[in-house]
Scaffold this motif. Structure first.
Motif, short mmCIF file in Angstrom:
data_model
loop_
_atom_site.label_atom_id
_atom_site.label_comp_id
_atom_site.label_asym_id
_atom_site.label_seq_id
_atom_site.Cartn_x
_atom_site.Cartn_y
_atom_site.Cartn_z
N PRO A 23 -5.60 4.98 1.63
CA PRO A 23 -4.47 4.24 1.07
C PRO A 23 -4.82 3.62 -0.28
O PRO A 23 -5.96 3.24 -0.54
CB PRO A 23 -4.22 3.11 2.09
CG PRO A 23 -4.98 3.47 3.30
CD PRO A 23 -6.06 4.42 2.90
N LEU A 24 -3.83 3.54 -1.16
CA LEU A 24 -3.97 2.87 -2.45
C LEU A 24 -3.24 1.54 -2.37
O LEU A 24 -2.14 1.48 -1.83
CB LEU A 24 -3.33 3.70 -3.56
CG LEU A 24 -4.01 5.02 -3.90
CD1 LEU A 24 -3.13 5.81 -4.85
CD2 LEU A 24 -5.37 4.78 -4.52
N VAL A 25 -3.85 0.52 -2.93
CA VAL A 25 -3.17 -0.78 -3.00
C VAL A 25 -2.44 -0.86 -4.33
O VAL A 25 -3.05 -0.80 -5.40
CB VAL A 25 -4.18 -1.95 -2.88
CG1 VAL A 25 -3.44 -3.27 -2.96
CG2 VAL A 25 -4.94 -1.84 -1.56
N ILE A 26 -1.12 -0.99 -4.24
CA ILE A 26 -0.27 -1.03 -5.45
C ILE A 26 -0.24 -2.43 -6.04
O ILE A 26 -0.19 -2.61 -7.24
CB ILE A 26 1.17 -0.63 -5.08
CG1 ILE A 26 1.21 0.73 -4.44
CG2 ILE A 26 2.08 -0.69 -6.29
CD1 ILE A 26 0.93 1.85 -5.38
N GLU B 194 0.82 -1.21 0.00
CA GLU B 194 0.00 0.00 0.00
C GLU B 194 0.85 1.25 0.00
O GLU B 194 1.98 1.27 0.49
CB GLU B 194 -0.88 0.02 1.26
CG GLU B 194 -1.91 -1.10 1.29
CD GLU B 194 -2.69 -1.10 2.59
OE1 GLU B 194 -3.60 -1.94 2.71
OE2 GLU B 194 -2.39 -0.28 3.48
#
Lengths: 374, 273, 157
Positions: C69-72, C61
């Protein structure tokens, strides 16, 4: 069916017989600087005493010493303009006030026509168009109707054009099939006549109305020699042995990049090519927004957006578009349409290319460096 | 109905799938409902907007309404997406070579979709679900940009919850409330149990994604002839007349849009074919 | 130690090592279990270890300045997460969080670096394998950079 001889002075009878059978005769006429195809009612409308000089990017009409009626090679036009018209309406739609839609197929325009003076290359081209538009899962009904209503009068060439290579493509110069009547013009030893044969019932019916007589052996021999002389005078040649496979294994050949530096992607070649059949469709809505016409017109694979998909054009470079045209004619056509060829050796693309790109030269160059990558 | 002139249909439903994609349900004004094979397409016509080729995304069982999923990208598709229930639309078709006949196909089925590519695959999925259970497993691997851009979300949830198919989703990027995988479709392929000798793969999505997916399948030992992909080219007439959709010797409207990777693979190596 | 050594076969990037090298590496590893939501590493921390996943899923993240949060990327059993231990300044780039229960082998970065310094053939082998891992992650990242599901970048149309 046996050959007959028709004297030059009786040629007009052929036009009369065709008109009486209800055909509009389309044949060669002198246009603005070139031989064109148009309605012929009288013999005098034919390009009598004219011939042509053709080479890469070069076409000139010249006077002949004799009064031959068909003493020239092919002009820029071919018979596809009558069988596969440049513009037509496919269907119309109407929208009423409540948004209801109605669709109506456009009636096919298929007048009875006699094509006078169809060269052997163009006979093969018509057969190629039959493969592309008729002998398929969804045949083009309009093409079929126009085809059925056309009487074909072949003309065995006495002049080999400067860019002709029908001998290489095995599509001439002598017509073998696909016609209703075939003519060979013979001039010599003080005589001027036509050896004429019928190859179908409609052709026979026309022949019966002419004051021709059975051809003598020496007249038939003279007709054969006309074709032999033409065959020996081809302006170009194309090595066709293994050509389809040669091009398939050379799709990344640097020659395509080289030719693309000259090619203007103007599409002239596709316009004059007698087997090119690609079309585009568009909708034209009237000002009231109540009716729309779905129209079809000729198109060319050389146009930039011919291969447009979301994101751009698949064939973006000129090199890829030239390659598409050339490999379609000489290679993939064979796979698509059961071993027929897309190229009939008429040479029009060579004559009418503004920069004189020569398909036979391109094929030879690739063959000479088969497998080149840079 | 002729294959050259459209027939008038009525839109009976127009449901949003994502921000720019809608699913239309249509009924003919007269005559029978359309009979078609999974993987075929029609030419849809909104008055004045020109025809566009759109895959059929509904159940191919004879007698079902016509269902097609459309992404609004240009003038034609935008006109279609704006049609409301009750409005009329022109339909011509069906056309093309669809997915292999699943009623005959033995072995496991691996359906791999990307983005809008799930639409032409959904009819095949419906057919796959009707196979006898002992014919083989059915797996759907579906990738998209982000969760909001995945199609048929409710159905996907139902399929995942059911035991009938294994369904794995993956997106390029997501918020932390996405509980599925984040990454690329090939990584799903790498994690899926596959028997390469008996598996058939049906692939549809952006061409780049299909290439990566096919590479991953080939690396797992699948023969190229077992990989079927649905291609897209500029189709203007749908009947093999206009010449626009040619790709090598294939007319995509007639020899495709579904082709085997044994045909596709070698051609992809040629730039701008 | 031998138990960890056998478990290496489950991990794609550590599979098929020579027994002597496998033994050396396993000396730096220990079994760990993480609960749902537990962080394996946090962005900005010193990268002391990396994890070889045996069971479960982790999310990589990024917490942007604004928004959630962004999940990469998500990684699964058989994958390795974390390579910042290889390079100075040994700084962790992203948050990595367990999704559900996760079983993993945690490898001590300093321990491994020391063994690689002492035994260059071990070092070469590990660098070679991790290079391949990073390369394939880069490829996958490039695929996503293309945004194949969307429209092409304006400048390329």
């Amino acid at each position: 069916m046996a050959a007959h001889t028709l004297e030059r002075e009786d040629f007009g009878q052929l036009l009369t017989a065709l008109a009486e059978e209800g055909y509009e005769v389309i044949g060669p006429r002198e246009g603005a600087g070139a031989i064109e195809l148009g309605p012929i009612e009288r013999t005098e409308q034919l390009p009598i005493g004219l011939t042509d000089q053709q080479d890469g990017g070069h076409y000139r009409l010249e006077r002949r010493a004799d009064g031959a009626l068909f003493g020239f090679s092919t002009g820029p036009q071919s018979w596809k303009r009558f069988l596969h018209p440049a513009k037509l309406t496919v269907w119309r739609s109407r929208r009423d006030e409540s948004g209801g839609l109605e669709f109506e197929s456009e009636a096919e325009q298929a007048p009875a026509r006699a094509f006078l003076g169809v060269r052997s290359c163009d006979l093969h081209a018509i057969a190629a168009l039959d493969d592309a538009l008729l002998n398929i899962e969804h045949p083009d009904d309009g093409y079929r109707a126009r085809r059925e209503n056309s009487l074909i009068i072949a003309l065995n060439c006495s002049v080999a054009g400067g860019t002709c290579f029908c001998v290489s493509t095995d599509s001439g110069p002598r017509a073998r099939s696909g016609y209703d009547l075939a003519l060979t013009e013979v001039i010599g030893e003080g005589r001027h006549y036509f050896v004429i044969e019928a190859a179908s019932e409609p052709g026979e019916r026309i022949l019966e109305q002419l004051s021709s007589r059975p051809a003598q052996e020496d007249e038939c021999g003279a007709a054969e020699r006309v074709s032999e002389a033409t065959a020996a005078a081809m302006g170009r040649s194309l090595e066709t042995d293994g050509l389809a496979e040669l091009l398939q294994r050379n799709l990344q050949h640097p020659r395509f990049d080289e030719v693309s530096e000259r090619c203007l992607s103007c599409g002239n070649c596709t316009l004059v090519c007698p087997t090119c059949f690609c079309t585009e469709v568009e909708d034209v809505v009237d000002l009231a927004g109540a009716t729309a016409e779905h129209r079809r017109r000729w198109d060319s694979c050389f146009t930039l957006d011919f291969t447009h998909v979301h994101g751009g054009n698949v064939r973006h470079s000129v090199a890829s578009r030239y390659r598409q045209w050339m490999t379609h004619k000489l290679s993939t056509w064979t796979e698509q349409f059961d071993n027929s060829s897309g190229c009939v050796g008429c040479g029009r693309c060579i004559t009418w290319c503004p920069v004189a790109i020569d398909i036979t030269e391109e094929a030879a160059a690739i063959r000479a460096s088969d497998g080149a990558t840079a | 109905m002729s294959d050259m002139t459209p027939a008038a249909y009525r839109v009976t439903a127009n449901e949003p799938e994502t921000a720019d994609t809608r699913t239309l349900t249509m009924e003919p004004l007269s005559g029978e409902r359309l009979s078609y094979q999974a993987g075929q397409f029609t030419m849809l016509y909104a008055f004045g907007g020109g025809e566009v080729p759109i895959s059929i995304s509904g159940d191919p069982t004879p007698g079902q309404p016509l269902v097609q999923t459309v992404r609004a990208l240009g003038a034609g598709t935008q006109s279609i997406c704006r049609l409301e229930s009750g409005e009329q639309i022109g339909v011509r078709g069906p056309f093309g070579r669809g997915w292999p006949d699943l009623s005959e196909l033995e072995g496991d089925l691996l359906l791999i979709a990307g983005g809008l590519g799930l639409a032409p695959l959904r009819p095949a999925l419906y057919e796959a679900l009707r196979r006898p259970a002992n014919r083989g497993r059915v797996t759907l691997l579906y990738g998209g940009r982000e969760p909001e851009q995945l199609l048929f979300r409710e159905e996907l949830d139902r399929w995942r919850a059911s035991r009938e198919i294994d369904c794995e989703l993956i997106v390029d990027i997501a918020g932390a409330n996405w509980h599925g995988s984040v990454g690329v479709v090939p990584s799903l392929i790498e994690r899926t149990a596959i028997d390469p000798a008996t598996t058939s793969a049906l692939v549809c999505g952006p061409e780049v994604m299909m290439r990566y997916a096919a590479d991953a399948l080939l690396a797992r030992g699948l023969a190229a002839s077992r990989i079927h992909a649905s291609l897209e080219r500029n189709m203007r007439c749908a009947v093999g007349h206009c010449g626009h959709c040619q790709w090598g010797a294939s007319f995509i409207c007639r020899d495709g849009p579904v082709l085997e990777w044994s045909v596709i693979g070698p051609r992809l190596g040629v730039r701008e074919l | 130690m031998r138990e960890i050594q056998q478990l290496l076969e489950e991990i794609e990037v550590l599979r098929g090592l020579e027994p002597a090298q496998a033994k050396l590496i396993s000396g730096c590893g220990r079994n760990v279990v993480l609960e749902d939501g537990e962080p394996l590493m946090r962005a900005g921390d010193t990268a002391t270890s990396f994890f070889a996943l045996r069971r479960g899923t982790v999310a990589i993240e990024l917490l942007p300045s604004v928004g959630p949060p962004l999940v990469i990327e998500t990684l699964h059993a058989g994958d390795v997460v974390g390579w910042s231990w290889l390079f100075e300044p040994y700084l962790t780039q992203f948050d990595v969080r367990a999704r559900g229960s996760v079983g993993a082998i945690e490898f001590d970065g300093a321990c491994l670096r020391g063994k690689c310094e002492a035994d260059h053939s071990l070092g070469y082998e590990l660098m070679r394998r991790f290079s391949e891992l990073i390369s394939s992650r880069l490829q996958a990242t490039r695929m996503r950079l293309l945004d194949v599901y969307g429209s092409p970048p304006a400048g390329t149309r």
